[in-house]
Design a protein around this motif. Structure first.
Motif, PDB file in Angstrom:
ATOM      1  N   LEU A 128      32.088  28.344  48.386  1.00  6.65           N
ATOM      2  CA  LEU A 128      32.838  29.463  47.821  1.00  6.65           C
ATOM      3  C   LEU A 128      34.307  29.064  47.728  1.00  6.65           C
ATOM      4  CD1 LEU A 128      32.247  32.510  47.058  1.00  6.65           C
ATOM      5  CD2 LEU A 128      33.207  33.060  49.284  1.00  6.65           C
ATOM      6  N   ASN A 129      34.887  29.216  46.551  1.00  6.97           N
ATOM      7  CA  ASN A 129      36.284  28.812  46.381  1.00  6.97           C
ATOM      8  C   ASN A 129      37.156  30.018  46.051  1.00  6.97           C
ATOM      9  OD1 ASN A 129      36.227  29.290  43.530  1.00  6.97           O
ATOM     10  ND2 ASN A 129      35.211  27.326  43.253  1.00  6.97           N
ATOM     11  N   GLU A 130      38.433  29.763  45.853  1.00 10.05           N
ATOM     12  CA  GLU A 130      39.391  30.834  45.612  1.00 10.05           C
ATOM     13  C   GLU A 130      39.077  31.605  44.334  1.00 10.05           C
ATOM     14  OE1 GLU A 130      40.249  27.700  46.414  1.00 10.05           O
ATOM     15  OE2 GLU A 130      41.176  27.937  48.370  1.00 10.05           O
ATOM     16  N   VAL A 131      38.650  30.898  43.294  1.00 10.45           N
ATOM     17  CA  VAL A 131      38.314  31.557  42.028  1.00 10.45           C
ATOM     18  C   VAL A 131      37.121  32.489  42.226  1.00 10.45           C
ATOM     19  CG1 VAL A 131      37.514  31.190  39.656  1.00 10.45           C
ATOM     20  CG2 VAL A 131      39.288  29.710  40.618  1.00 10.45           C
ATOM     21  N   ASP A 132      36.102  32.025  42.943  1.00  9.97           N
ATOM     22  CA  ASP A 132      34.942  32.867  43.243  1.00  9.97           C
ATOM     23  C   ASP A 132      35.372  34.107  44.023  1.00  9.97           C
ATOM     24  OD1 ASP A 132      33.227  30.944  42.102  1.00  9.97           O
ATOM     25  OD2 ASP A 132      32.931  29.947  44.030  1.00  9.97           O
ATOM     26  N   PHE A 133      36.246  33.893  44.980  1.00  9.02           N
ATOM     27  CA  PHE A 133      36.731  34.971  45.833  1.00  9.02           C
ATOM     28  C   PHE A 133      37.443  36.032  44.992  1.00  9.02           C
ATOM     29  CE2 PHE A 133      39.509  36.435  49.450  1.00  9.02           C
ATOM     30  CZ  PHE A 133      38.481  36.785  50.312  1.00  9.02           C
ATOM     31  N   VAL A 134      38.270  35.599  44.057  1.00 11.36           N
ATOM     32  CA  VAL A 134      38.956  36.529  43.154  1.00 11.36           C
ATOM     33  C   VAL A 134      37.947  37.231  42.254  1.00 11.36           C
ATOM     34  CG1 VAL A 134      40.576  36.666  41.207  1.00 11.36           C
ATOM     35  CG2 VAL A 134      41.158  35.311  43.227  1.00 11.36           C
ATOM     36  N   ASP A 135      36.949  36.502  41.763  1.00  6.58           N
ATOM     37  CA  ASP A 135      35.920  37.109  40.915  1.00  6.58           C
ATOM     38  C   ASP A 135      35.167  38.215  41.649  1.00  6.58           C
ATOM     39  OD1 ASP A 135      36.571  35.546  38.763  1.00  6.58           O
ATOM     40  OD2 ASP A 135      34.861  34.188  38.951  1.00  6.58           O
ATOM     41  N   ILE A 136      34.898  38.005  42.926  1.00  9.42           N
ATOM     42  CA  ILE A 136      34.198  39.017  43.720  1.00  9.42           C
ATOM     43  C   ILE A 136      35.033  40.286  43.812  1.00  9.42           C
ATOM     44  CG2 ILE A 136      33.391  39.588  46.049  1.00  9.42           C
ATOM     45  CD1 ILE A 136      32.621  36.543  46.259  1.00  9.42           C
ATOM     46  N   THR A 137      36.306  40.138  44.080  1.00  6.99           N
ATOM     47  CA  THR A 137      37.155  41.328  44.180  1.00  6.99           C
ATOM     48  C   THR A 137      37.357  41.979  42.819  1.00  6.99           C
ATOM     49  OG1 THR A 137      39.149  39.961  44.111  1.00  6.99           O
ATOM     50  CG2 THR A 137      38.326  40.561  46.280  1.00  6.99           C
ATOM     51  N   ASN A 138      37.470  41.183  41.762  1.00 14.40           N
ATOM     52  CA  ASN A 138      37.585  41.755  40.416  1.00 14.40           C
ATOM     53  C   ASN A 138      36.323  42.498  40.018  1.00 14.40           C
ATOM     54  OD1 ASN A 138      40.197  40.910  39.967  1.00 14.40           O
ATOM     55  ND2 ASN A 138      39.590  39.026  38.935  1.00 14.40           N
ATOM     56  N   PHE A 139      35.168  41.963  40.385  1.00 15.31           N
ATOM     57  CA  PHE A 139      33.900  42.642  40.112  1.00 15.31           C
ATOM     58  C   PHE A 139      33.889  44.015  40.775  1.00 15.31           C
ATOM     59  CE2 PHE A 139      29.661  43.811  41.573  1.00 15.31           C
ATOM     60  CZ  PHE A 139      28.950  43.813  40.382  1.00 15.31           C
ATOM     61  N   ALA A 140      34.345  44.069  42.007  1.00 17.96           N
ATOM     62  CA  ALA A 140      34.374  45.343  42.730  1.00 17.96           C
ATOM     63  C   ALA A 140      35.318  46.321  42.045  1.00 17.96           C
ATOM     64  CB  ALA A 140      34.800  45.116  44.173  1.00 17.96           C
ATOM     65  N   LEU A 141      36.467  45.845  41.612  1.00 19.42           N
ATOM     66  CA  LEU A 141      37.425  46.700  40.918  1.00 19.42           C
ATOM     67  C   LEU A 141      36.830  47.225  39.619  1.00 19.42           C
ATOM     68  CD1 LEU A 141      40.238  47.927  40.591  1.00 19.42           C
ATOM     69  CD2 LEU A 141      40.943  45.776  39.533  1.00 19.42           C
ATOM     70  N   LEU A 142      36.235  46.333  38.836  1.00 13.55           N
ATOM     71  CA  LEU A 142      35.634  46.733  37.568  1.00 13.55           C
ATOM     72  C   LEU A 142      34.487  47.705  37.787  1.00 13.55           C
ATOM     73  CD1 LEU A 142      35.526  46.433  34.514  1.00 13.55           C
ATOM     74  CD2 LEU A 142      34.058  44.438  34.827  1.00 13.55           C
ATOM     75  N   SER A 143      33.668  47.446  38.799  1.00 10.71           N
ATOM     76  CA  SER A 143      32.538  48.334  39.093  1.00 10.71           C
ATOM     77  C   SER A 143      33.017  49.717  39.493  1.00 10.71           C
ATOM     78  CB  SER A 143      31.677  47.750  40.216  1.00 10.71           C
ATOM     79  OG  SER A 143      31.079  46.558  39.793  1.00 10.71           O
ATOM     80  N   SER A 144      34.065  49.782  40.309  1.00 12.95           N
ATOM     81  CA  SER A 144      34.554  51.089  40.744  1.00 12.95           C
ATOM     82  C   SER A 144      35.227  51.825  39.594  1.00 12.95           C
ATOM     83  CB  SER A 144      35.499  50.958  41.934  1.00 12.95           C
ATOM     84  OG  SER A 144      36.663  50.269  41.571  1.00 12.95           O
ATOM     85  N   ARG A 145      35.932  51.117  38.739  1.00 17.26           N
ATOM     86  CA  ARG A 145      36.554  51.753  37.579  1.00 17.26           C
ATOM     87  C   ARG A 145      35.488  52.320  36.660  1.00 17.26           C
ATOM     88  NH1 ARG A 145      39.980  47.660  34.666  1.00 17.26           N
ATOM     89  NH2 ARG A 145      40.372  49.419  33.312  1.00 17.26           N
ATOM     90  N   THR A 146      34.405  51.586  36.462  1.00 20.00           N
ATOM     91  CA  THR A 146      33.323  52.050  35.603  1.00 20.00           C
ATOM     92  C   THR A 146      32.617  53.240  36.248  1.00 20.00           C
ATOM     93  OG1 THR A 146      33.006  49.816  34.768  1.00 20.00           O
ATOM     94  CG2 THR A 146      31.192  51.348  34.457  1.00 20.00           C
ATOM     95  N   ARG A 147      32.385  53.152  37.535  1.00 15.87           N
ATOM     96  CA  ARG A 147      31.678  54.217  38.253  1.00 15.87           C
ATOM     97  C   ARG A 147      32.437  55.536  38.182  1.00 15.87           C
ATOM     98  NH1 ARG A 147      31.884  52.471  43.475  1.00 15.87           N
ATOM     99  NH2 ARG A 147      30.491  50.813  42.876  1.00 15.87           N
ATOM    100  N   PHE A 148      33.761  55.471  38.235  1.00 15.92           N
ATOM    101  CA  PHE A 148      34.565  56.684  38.232  1.00 15.92           C
ATOM    102  C   PHE A 148      35.112  57.041  36.860  1.00 15.92           C
ATOM    103  CE2 PHE A 148      34.821  55.198  42.665  1.00 15.92           C
ATOM    104  CZ  PHE A 148      34.196  56.274  43.246  1.00 15.92           C
ATOM    105  N   GLY A 149      34.682  56.318  35.817  1.00 17.01           N
ATOM    106  CA  GLY A 149      35.070  56.646  34.467  1.00 17.01           C
ATOM    107  C   GLY A 149      36.512  56.317  34.136  1.00 17.01           C
ATOM    108  N   ILE A 150      37.072  55.372  34.825  1.00 16.78           N
ATOM    109  CA  ILE A 150      38.456  54.978  34.578  1.00 16.78           C
ATOM    110  C   ILE A 150      38.429  53.835  33.592  1.00 16.78           C
ATOM    111  CG2 ILE A 150      40.589  54.107  35.606  1.00 16.78           C
ATOM    112  CD1 ILE A 150      39.515  55.251  38.293  1.00 16.78           C
ATOM    113  N   SER A 151      39.025  54.048  32.428  1.00 18.62           N
ATOM    114  CA  SER A 151      38.966  52.998  31.406  1.00 18.62           C
ATOM    115  C   SER A 151      40.162  52.080  31.427  1.00 18.62           C
ATOM    116  CB  SER A 151      38.827  53.634  30.025  1.00 18.62           C
ATOM    117  OG  SER A 151      39.937  54.470  29.770  1.00 18.62           O
TER     118      SER A 151
END
Length: 86
Positions: A60-83
């Motif tokens: 696991l590298n730094e880019v993967d680590f950032v991708d994981i956190t970005n995925f969480a951000l994108l998922s939460s934005r989608t879940r709560f309808g934030i565009s």
């Protein structure tokens, strides 16, 4: 790192498969839920700490680590309808 336009498969490091943990987002090739990694981040774990906790993530590298956190951000934005970020 785009795989396709769906946020479910946006990041190569993350996998969703109905046969793996009921379709929960996991680190590709493992049964480690993304939510577990995020919980550790919330407890101030650093990348080196996570690698120590999960030896199977030693690559696991730094880019993967950032991708994981970005995925969480994108998922939460989608879940709560934030565009857009405010």
């Amino acid at each position: 790192l785009h795989v396709n336009s769906s946020h479910d498969c946006l990041y190569i490091i993350i996998q969703k498969n109905p046969n793996v943990l009921g379709g929960m987002a996991v680190i590709r090739g493992t049964r480690i839920p993304v939510s577990r990694i995020l919980a550790l981040v919330g407890m101030d774990y650093k990348l080196t700490d996570i690698r120590r906790e999960f030896p199977q993530l030693k690559k696991l590298n730094e880019v993967d680590f950032v991708d994981i956190t970005n995925f969480a951000l994108l998922s939460s934005r989608t879940r709560f309808g934030i565009s857009q970020l405010v």
